[in-house]
Design a protein around this motif. Structure first.
Motif, PDB file in Angstrom:
ATOM      1  N   TYR A 106      -1.396 -55.638  -4.528  1.00 16.91           N
ATOM      2  CA  TYR A 106      -1.640 -54.932  -5.776  1.00 16.91           C
ATOM      3  C   TYR A 106      -0.687 -55.349  -6.881  1.00 16.91           C
ATOM      4  CZ  TYR A 106      -2.408 -51.269  -9.170  1.00 16.91           C
ATOM      5  OH  TYR A 106      -2.697 -50.604 -10.334  1.00 16.91           O
ATOM      6  N   TYR A 133     -10.568 -54.882  -6.667  1.00 15.01           N
ATOM      7  CA  TYR A 133     -10.573 -53.832  -5.651  1.00 15.01           C
ATOM      8  C   TYR A 133     -11.647 -54.064  -4.594  1.00 15.01           C
ATOM      9  CZ  TYR A 133      -7.141 -50.954  -8.048  1.00 15.01           C
ATOM     10  OH  TYR A 133      -5.979 -50.491  -8.602  1.00 15.01           O
ATOM     11  N   ALA A 147      -8.921 -47.662  -6.140  1.00 16.33           N
ATOM     12  CA  ALA A 147      -8.198 -47.833  -4.878  1.00 16.33           C
ATOM     13  C   ALA A 147      -8.801 -46.952  -3.788  1.00 16.33           C
ATOM     14  CB  ALA A 147      -6.718 -47.500  -5.069  1.00 16.33           C
TER      15      ALA A 147
END
Length: 205
Positions: free
Chosen positions: A14, A132, A55
């Protein structure tokens, strides 16, 4: 019990994804130099909330949904690209015509308005969706326990808040925003052109 290896994997993936400049970065940068610091932080809050949403979807398997229903991924991608192109063109057209904000509360466009701009920018951000769905979901193991799930979300929230908040804090400094006001028209056009280019790139890929 928290699976720290899974949290570390999510963090390492991330932090690379979030620092790569994209529509979110451009939106934060422009809001920071053209509006109040309060508005910039409100926009950052909107971006962080949507990052937490993406997420959550990634951990719960949005990548699988896109794999089973590819038309959903295409529709989301085109809608996001369309929003970016529209937003960029609007910024180019209005370059230099809006009142130049100063760093005080009376110049604020409203926390809610800036927050929703951050939400809209990120929810329609093809870069976020692709990241994502394709990258983050691979790093996040399936069927994690609740403590690990919450730790992953906390990691996303802290990293996004620190990065975008730091950008907003730096660029909203009076010296930086003052330089923007002296070249507002050209900076607005440059930011708009970058956003349009990102939208076109995503639509044509």
């Amino acid at each position: 019990m928290i699976d720290f290896s899974a949290v570390t994997a999510v963090f390492s993936v991330y932090i690379v994804g979030v620092v790569i400049p994209g529509p979110n970065f451009v939106a934060v940068a422009h809001k920071s130099v053209s509006a109040t610091r309060r508005d910039a932080f409100a926009l950052v809050a909107g971006i962080v909330v949507v990052n937490l949403f993406w997420a959550t979807c990634a951990i719960l398997g949005v990548g699988v949904v896109f794999a089973i229903f590819p038309w959903v991924a295409i529709a989301v991608k085109l809608a996001g690209a369309g929003y970016l192109i529209w937003f960029g063109l609007r910024l180019i057209r209005s370059a230099g015509t809006r009142p130049m904000a100063v760093q005080n509360v009376s110049a604020s466009s409203g926390f809610g308005s800036a927050f929703m701009q951050g939400v809209a920018t990120n929810i329609a951000n093809p870069k976020s969706i692709a990241f994502y769905a394709a990258v983050f979901s691979t790093a996040a193991p399936a069927h994690v326990r609740a403590p690990t799930f919450l730790a992953m979300l906390a990691t996303v929230g802290v990293v996004a808040s620190c990065w975008y908040g730091g950008v907003a804090l730096f660029l909203s400094h009076e010296a930086v925003s003052g330089a923007y006001r002296r070249a507002q028209k050209w900076i607005d056009r440059a930011c708009g052109a970058v956003i349009v280019a990102l939208g076109l790139r995503q639509a044509l890929r």
